[in-house]
Design an enzyme around this catalytic site. Structure first.
Site, PDB file in Angstrom:
ATOM      1  CG  ASP A  77      -2.319   0.603   0.772  1.00 57.57           C
ATOM      2  OD1 ASP A  77      -2.309   1.735   0.260  1.00 57.57           O
ATOM      3  OD2 ASP A  77      -3.366  -0.050   0.944  1.00 57.57           O
ATOM      4  CG  HIS A 115      -4.318   1.775  -2.428  1.00 52.85           C
ATOM      5  ND1 HIS A 115      -4.487   2.297  -1.174  1.00 52.85           N
ATOM      6  CD2 HIS A 115      -5.528   1.838  -3.034  1.00 52.85           C
ATOM      7  CE1 HIS A 115      -5.767   2.669  -1.020  1.00 52.85           C
ATOM      8  NE2 HIS A 115      -6.412   2.402  -2.133  1.00 52.85           N
ATOM      9  CD  GLU A 124     -10.038   3.672  -1.299  1.00 50.73           C
ATOM     10  OE1 GLU A 124     -10.841   4.224  -0.554  1.00 50.73           O
ATOM     11  OE2 GLU A 124      -8.969   3.161  -0.889  1.00 50.73           O
TER      12      GLU A 124
END
Ligand code: ACM
Length: 486
Positions: A138, A214, A278
């Site tokens: 991440d 990420h 995302e």
């Protein structure tokens, strides 16, 4: 102690249980267990018989036999009196409702040492949870050793400091930081050992490499994987989503190939998760290199870069006989056949995905996001996620509607199972994680296993015995089953 098997507070509650006269007594019931694999039972089905003289399993497959053994391990824990175990005689017949009974762990935002992962695997297996989803990469840290990319562990695996508590989105200058290096990663050898350890306990470890977003930690280590190689980023030290995503260089695609290839080699799971959640597009929208690449690919929108990454990852994994799993954002583009969806943003995407022919793991927030507090009374609870003002009480996990109504039999069969998520922005250590897991993980185990899970109220009567098991194992949990009482 339990006089009759009908009193046993097993979790998950068994499908069929007949109490018999008498009890088995001894030191170690697992040592006397005998096992017979038979085609008289369905593949996933088992029958466990405990009598005064013997403990025997008949099972439809090795996997079912292991589930019987794990059921006996739980019986052994429940029926322990000091050094002795006394199990009331019984015949128990069972099989799981879902093949995916998962728990997701995020060692990126806060690193979780390997021995703590193993402790969680041990408890998961007692409750016949069978998938450990490891979110290994991440923005805030890269946690897996990849051969040929030493800077992933030299640079991407640590950050200089960490925001304290909740990131202040409106006024980032108001954020306070813990000025301490935070680091950690798993070597390939450690991960292979974890895979073997989990396998013995009926658990498959599914790795996640989150892409193309990420990725700030990896881009901090190798700027050439990003959209602006001339800019040196740091590993992210706040929460929230980074804009710094993979670019379209040959190096970036080669990196994805190398990582997914090595990951497929380390983990024997039939699935590899590629994240896909995302992904801000702002860097792609402003990149001449992306514009040129899109033209070359015959695509026209910056958002299509994500679709390209999904396609490329799918092809790499398909060559290695792995199915690709992704968060529900990957449904927004063209999606290769066989891709598996984890819905998180809405229950509606479960229906959409199965109707489009994709298998789904139901992972819906907030019910299955165990980083949310277990009580609406936040003051009495430890630090927890707070977006949307959500909570996920034990009762929510037992009773919230998770599966869409009105699916055809074929569509229903595409629902592989259920999974709880424990994103770790607000879970700084193993004790905090345990608290967030329990007792909610029992509710998840029950719903993922049982065709007709018991009512919430009857479940409450069975839980205290399991909190005692956790106590003996030295694990933390939320002691009150009432969301309003701490
Ligand atoms: C997610 O919570 N970003 C999958």
């Amino acid at each position: 102690m339990y006089q009759s098997a009908v009193e046993l507070p097993l979790i998950p509650s068994p499908t069929h249980l007949d109490a018999r006269e008498g009890a088995w007594e001894g030191a170690d019931p697992l040592a006397v267990l005998t096992c017979d694999i038979t085609d008289e039972l369905q593949d996933a089905e088992f029958e466990l018989e405990v009598s005064e003289e013997a403990i025997a399993v008949r099972a439809g497959s090795n996997e079912a036999a292991l589930n019987a053994r794990l059921t006996l391990e739980q019986l052994s824990e429940l029926c322990r009196e000091g050094e002795k175990v006394r199990i009331p005689a019984l015949i128990l017949r069972d099989q799981p409702r879902f093949s995916w009974r998962g728990l997701h762990i995020d060692p990126c935002r806060h690193f979780l040492p390997m021995e703590e992962l193993r402790r969680i695997v041990e408890v998961m297996s007692l409750y016949r949870l069978n998938i450990l989803h490891l979110h290994l990469t991440d923005d805030q840290g890269w946690r897996i050793e990849i051969n040929g990319y030493p800077r992933l562990t030299d640079i991407a695996a640590w950050r200089e400091r960490t925001v304290i508590g909740h990131h202040n989105v409106k006024d980032p200058d108001a954020d306070q930081y813990l000025e301490e290096r935070h680091d950690g990663y798993y070597t390939q050898a450690e991960l292979r050992e974890l895979v073997a350890f989990a396998r013995e306990r009926g658990i498959t470890v599914v790795p996640e490499i989150d892409l193309p977003g990420h990725m700030q930690a990896a881009i901090a280590a190798y700027p050439e994987f990003g959209t602006r190689p001339e800019v040196q980023h740091k590993v992210r030290d706040t929460w929230g989503v980074s804009e710094h995503v993979l670019g379209v260089s040959d190096e970036a695609f080669q990196f994805v190939k190398d990582v997914l290839t090595q990951v497929s080699d380390i983990f024997d799971a039939p699935y590899v998760h590629i994240g896909g959640d995302e992904v801000p597009r702002v860097e792609w929208e402003n990149s001449p290199a992306v514009e040129a690449k899109l033209r070359e690919w015959g695509l026209n929108e910056p958002g299509h870069v994500q679709q390209k990454y999904t396609e490329v990852a799918h092809a790499i994994l398909a060559e290695r006989d792995r199915a690709m799993v992704g968060w529900d954002e990957i449904l927004e583009g063209k999606l290769p056949e066989g891709a598996v969806i984890m819905n998180w943003r809405s229950a509606d995407t479960v229906a959409e995905a199965v109707r489009r022919g994709h298998d789904v793991v139901v992972s819906t927030a907030p019910t299955l996001y165990f980083d949310f507090p277990q009580s609406p009374d936040r003051e009495t609870e430890p630090l927890a996620a707070r977006w949307g003002g959500h909570v996920a009480t034990l009762e929510n996990v037992y009773t919230d509607q998770l599966l869409p109504e009105n699916l055809t039999a074929e569509e229903s069969a595409r629902i592989l199972g259920l999974q709880a998520q424990t994103w770790s922005e607000f879970i700084p250590n193993a004790e905090h994680l345990q608290y967030m897991l329990f007792p909610r993980l029992f509710a998840l185990a029950e719903r993922a296993w049982s065709e007709n899970p018991p009512m919430f109220e009857t479940s409450l009567e069975r839980l205290p015995a399991h909190l005692e098991i956790l106590e003996r194992k030295g694990m933390r949990y939320r002691p009150s089953l009432n969301p309003w009482i701490a």
